[in-house]
Design a protein around this motif. Structure first.
Motif, PDB file in Angstrom:
ATOM      1  N   VAL A 183       1.005  -1.369  -0.113  1.00 15.03           N
ATOM      2  CA  VAL A 183       0.042  -0.169   0.183  1.00 15.03           C
ATOM      3  C   VAL A 183       0.713   1.251  -0.203  1.00 15.03           C
ATOM      4  CG1 VAL A 183      -1.765   0.994   1.237  1.00 15.03           C
ATOM      5  CG2 VAL A 183      -1.733  -1.164   1.301  1.00 15.03           C
ATOM      6  N   VAL A 184       0.759   1.878  -0.945  1.00 13.76           N
ATOM      7  CA  VAL A 184       1.505   3.280  -1.284  1.00 13.76           C
ATOM      8  C   VAL A 184       0.889   4.178  -2.170  1.00 13.76           C
ATOM      9  CG1 VAL A 184       3.714   4.314  -2.241  1.00 13.76           C
ATOM     10  CG2 VAL A 184       3.916   1.926  -1.007  1.00 13.76           C
ATOM     11  N   PRO A 185       0.465   5.332  -1.791  1.00 11.90           N
ATOM     12  CA  PRO A 185      -0.194   6.411  -2.569  1.00 11.90           C
ATOM     13  C   PRO A 185       0.558   6.460  -3.868  1.00 11.90           C
ATOM     14  CG  PRO A 185       0.160   7.114  -0.140  1.00 11.90           C
ATOM     15  CD  PRO A 185       0.959   5.832  -0.247  1.00 11.90           C
ATOM     16  N   GLU A 186      -0.045   6.721  -5.055  1.00 13.00           N
ATOM     17  CA  GLU A 186       0.502   6.904  -6.040  1.00 13.00           C
ATOM     18  C   GLU A 186       1.534   7.985  -6.380  1.00 13.00           C
ATOM     19  OE1 GLU A 186      -0.790   7.836 -10.950  1.00 13.00           O
ATOM     20  OE2 GLU A 186      -2.529   7.170  -9.186  1.00 13.00           O
ATOM     21  N   GLN A 187       1.216   9.296  -5.665  1.00 16.42           N
ATOM     22  CA  GLN A 187       2.016  10.434  -5.677  1.00 16.42           C
ATOM     23  C   GLN A 187       3.147  10.043  -4.733  1.00 16.42           C
ATOM     24  OE1 GLN A 187      -0.952  10.167  -4.413  1.00 16.42           O
ATOM     25  NE2 GLN A 187      -1.471  11.596  -2.834  1.00 16.42           N
ATOM     26  N   LEU A 209       7.542  -5.779   3.040  1.00 15.55           N
ATOM     27  CA  LEU A 209       7.071  -4.581   3.074  1.00 15.55           C
ATOM     28  C   LEU A 209       5.495  -4.753   2.868  1.00 15.55           C
ATOM     29  CD1 LEU A 209       7.368  -1.321   3.582  1.00 15.55           C
ATOM     30  CD2 LEU A 209       7.718  -1.445   1.050  1.00 15.55           C
ATOM     31  N   TYR A 210       4.649  -4.203   3.671  1.00 12.21           N
ATOM     32  CA  TYR A 210       3.131  -4.261   3.731  1.00 12.21           C
ATOM     33  C   TYR A 210       2.597  -3.027   2.771  1.00 12.21           C
ATOM     34  CZ  TYR A 210       2.377  -8.511   6.592  1.00 12.21           C
ATOM     35  OH  TYR A 210       2.607  -9.809   6.953  1.00 12.21           O
ATOM     36  N   GLY A 211       3.363  -1.745   3.157  1.00 15.31           N
ATOM     37  CA  GLY A 211       3.088  -0.447   2.615  1.00 15.31           C
ATOM     38  C   GLY A 211       3.733   0.423   3.515  1.00 15.31           C
ATOM     39  N   ALA A 212       3.514   1.894   2.837  1.00 11.70           N
ATOM     40  CA  ALA A 212       4.045   2.814   3.447  1.00 11.70           C
ATOM     41  C   ALA A 212       3.251   4.237   2.987  1.00 11.70           C
ATOM     42  CB  ALA A 212       5.405   3.194   3.131  1.00 11.70           C
ATOM     43  N   LEU A 213       3.149   5.110   4.106  1.00 11.17           N
ATOM     44  CA  LEU A 213       2.362   6.231   3.676  1.00 11.17           C
ATOM     45  C   LEU A 213       3.025   7.423   4.699  1.00 11.17           C
ATOM     46  CD1 LEU A 213      -1.150   4.711   4.909  1.00 11.17           C
ATOM     47  CD2 LEU A 213      -0.481   5.426   2.453  1.00 11.17           C
ATOM     48  N   PRO A 214       2.841   8.589   3.992  1.00 10.77           N
ATOM     49  CA  PRO A 214       3.280   9.927   4.592  1.00 10.77           C
ATOM     50  C   PRO A 214       2.111  10.195   5.782  1.00 10.77           C
ATOM     51  CG  PRO A 214       2.320  10.437   2.640  1.00 10.77           C
ATOM     52  CD  PRO A 214       2.239   8.939   2.750  1.00 10.77           C
ATOM     53  N   VAL A 215       2.695  10.577   6.774  1.00 13.90           N
ATOM     54  CA  VAL A 215       1.664  10.949   8.066  1.00 13.90           C
ATOM     55  C   VAL A 215       2.317  12.167   8.661  1.00 13.90           C
ATOM     56  CG1 VAL A 215       0.805   8.626   8.411  1.00 13.90           C
ATOM     57  CG2 VAL A 215       2.835   9.333   9.600  1.00 13.90           C
ATOM     58  N   LEU A 275       5.511   6.246   7.552  1.00 15.34           N
ATOM     59  CA  LEU A 275       5.413   5.123   8.318  1.00 15.34           C
ATOM     60  C   LEU A 275       5.553   3.880   7.265  1.00 15.34           C
ATOM     61  CD1 LEU A 275       2.438   5.671  11.122  1.00 15.34           C
ATOM     62  CD2 LEU A 275       5.085   5.760  11.412  1.00 15.34           C
ATOM     63  N   ALA A 276       6.371   3.020   7.857  1.00 20.23           N
ATOM     64  CA  ALA A 276       6.271   1.755   6.780  1.00 20.23           C
ATOM     65  C   ALA A 276       6.026   0.686   7.465  1.00 20.23           C
ATOM     66  CB  ALA A 276       7.587   1.672   6.187  1.00 20.23           C
ATOM     67  N   PRO A 316      -8.227   5.194   5.651  1.00 19.15           N
ATOM     68  CA  PRO A 316      -8.554   3.878   5.406  1.00 19.15           C
ATOM     69  C   PRO A 316      -7.204   3.015   5.237  1.00 19.15           C
ATOM     70  CG  PRO A 316     -10.120   4.619   4.408  1.00 19.15           C
ATOM     71  CD  PRO A 316      -9.131   6.043   4.322  1.00 19.15           C
ATOM     72  N   GLN A 317      -6.279   3.440   4.510  1.00 18.57           N
ATOM     73  CA  GLN A 317      -4.996   2.841   4.358  1.00 18.57           C
ATOM     74  C   GLN A 317      -4.222   3.055   5.703  1.00 18.57           C
ATOM     75  OE1 GLN A 317      -3.798   5.304   0.798  1.00 18.57           O
ATOM     76  NE2 GLN A 317      -4.301   3.759  -0.541  1.00 18.57           N
ATOM     77  N   LEU A 318      -3.992   4.007   6.259  1.00 18.65           N
ATOM     78  CA  LEU A 318      -3.274   4.105   7.395  1.00 18.65           C
ATOM     79  C   LEU A 318      -3.912   3.169   8.612  1.00 18.65           C
ATOM     80  CD1 LEU A 318      -0.970   5.240   9.162  1.00 18.65           C
ATOM     81  CD2 LEU A 318      -2.495   7.444   9.522  1.00 18.65           C
ATOM     82  N   SER A 319      -5.112   3.200   8.639  1.00 21.11           N
ATOM     83  CA  SER A 319      -5.887   2.203   9.566  1.00 21.11           C
ATOM     84  C   SER A 319      -5.573   0.868   9.274  1.00 21.11           C
ATOM     85  CB  SER A 319      -7.371   2.417   9.402  1.00 21.11           C
ATOM     86  OG  SER A 319      -7.689   3.778   9.785  1.00 21.11           O
ATOM     87  N   GLY A 320      -5.594   0.377   7.805  1.00 18.15           N
ATOM     88  CA  GLY A 320      -5.398  -1.000   7.617  1.00 18.15           C
ATOM     89  C   GLY A 320      -3.800  -1.118   7.856  1.00 18.15           C
TER      90      GLY A 320
END
Length: 214
Positions: free
Chosen positions: A6-10, A28-34, A137-138, A205-209
């Motif tokens: 899970v990673v946002p396209e941008q 790696l399951y995913g990463a998001l800016p927070v 967060l990754a 929802p992605q961050l919660s997941g």
């Protein structure tokens, strides 16, 4: 790497930056800016601050640079009143907002949530100037990685600020106020918790997941 992390396209750059910190065989399951919630304390108690001898040594005036010490001292004295006024206004505004927003963390500075705040606010050991309002967060199958969020990802690598082992964090079960549409709360086994803020509402929802994934 997970087949569909899970990673946002941008923010696709997070895949490569996060993967650079993986252990052999780690997935790696995913990463998001927070960000931390805007009302999470931004002043770290002195006893909790992480020493940075390497960074302080780099920043120290040496050789010919010492001739600028008097100038630096005068500039600091002149900027002090403005800084105090800015800090006073900052705390007043935060105090007003806190009345309506409610609690955004719990547990104190010696808790797991306190460690999370200190780690985020302090940054890497070899850097004095750290943009504490940019974080990523990754999530992997083994841990949660706290990464710096470089302003220019194509020129600067995301640094590993800290990590939380799998099983030592979760999505906070108690719901936060529905009006906080960007907010996601992370909870820890010691009962402490902390409010995070997604970069965009669609990423909630992605961050919660990522925080609740097993």
């Amino acid at each position: 790497m997970h087949p569909t992390p899970v990673v946002p396209e941008q923010d696709a750059w997070l895949l490569a930056h996060s993967s650079a910190h993986l252990r052999p065989g780690e997935v790696l399951y995913g990463a998001l800016p927070v960000k931390l919630d805007p009302l999470v304390p931004d002043r770290i108690p002195k006893r909790c601050r992480r020493p940075k001898p390497e960074a302080e040594e780099k920043a120290r005036f040496k050789g010919w640079g010492r001739i600028f010490l008097p100038v630096a001292a005068v500039m600091w004295v002149c900027s002090l009143p403005a800084g105090l006024l800015e800090r006073g206004a900052h705390h007043t505004w935060h105090g007003i907002r806190r009345v309506f927003r409610g609690r955004v963390w719990e547990g104190g500075w010696d808790s797991a949530a306190g460690w999370f705040v200190v780690t985020t606010r302090t940054g890497a050991d070899d850097i004095l100037g750290h943009d504490e309002y940019r974080l990523a967060l990754a999530r992997t199958d083994q841990r949660l990685l706290l990464l710096s969020h470089p302003a220019l990802p194509d020129r600067e690598a995301a640094q590993l600020l800290g990590e939380v082992p799998r099983g030592r964090f979760a999505l906070r079960p108690e719901p936060h106020p529905a009006r906080h549409t960007y907010r996601v709360d992370i909870a820890f086994p010691d009962g402490s918790w902390l409010a995070l803020e997604a970069a965009e509402r669609e990423q909630v929802p992605q961050l919660s997941g990522l925080l609740s994934a097993r």
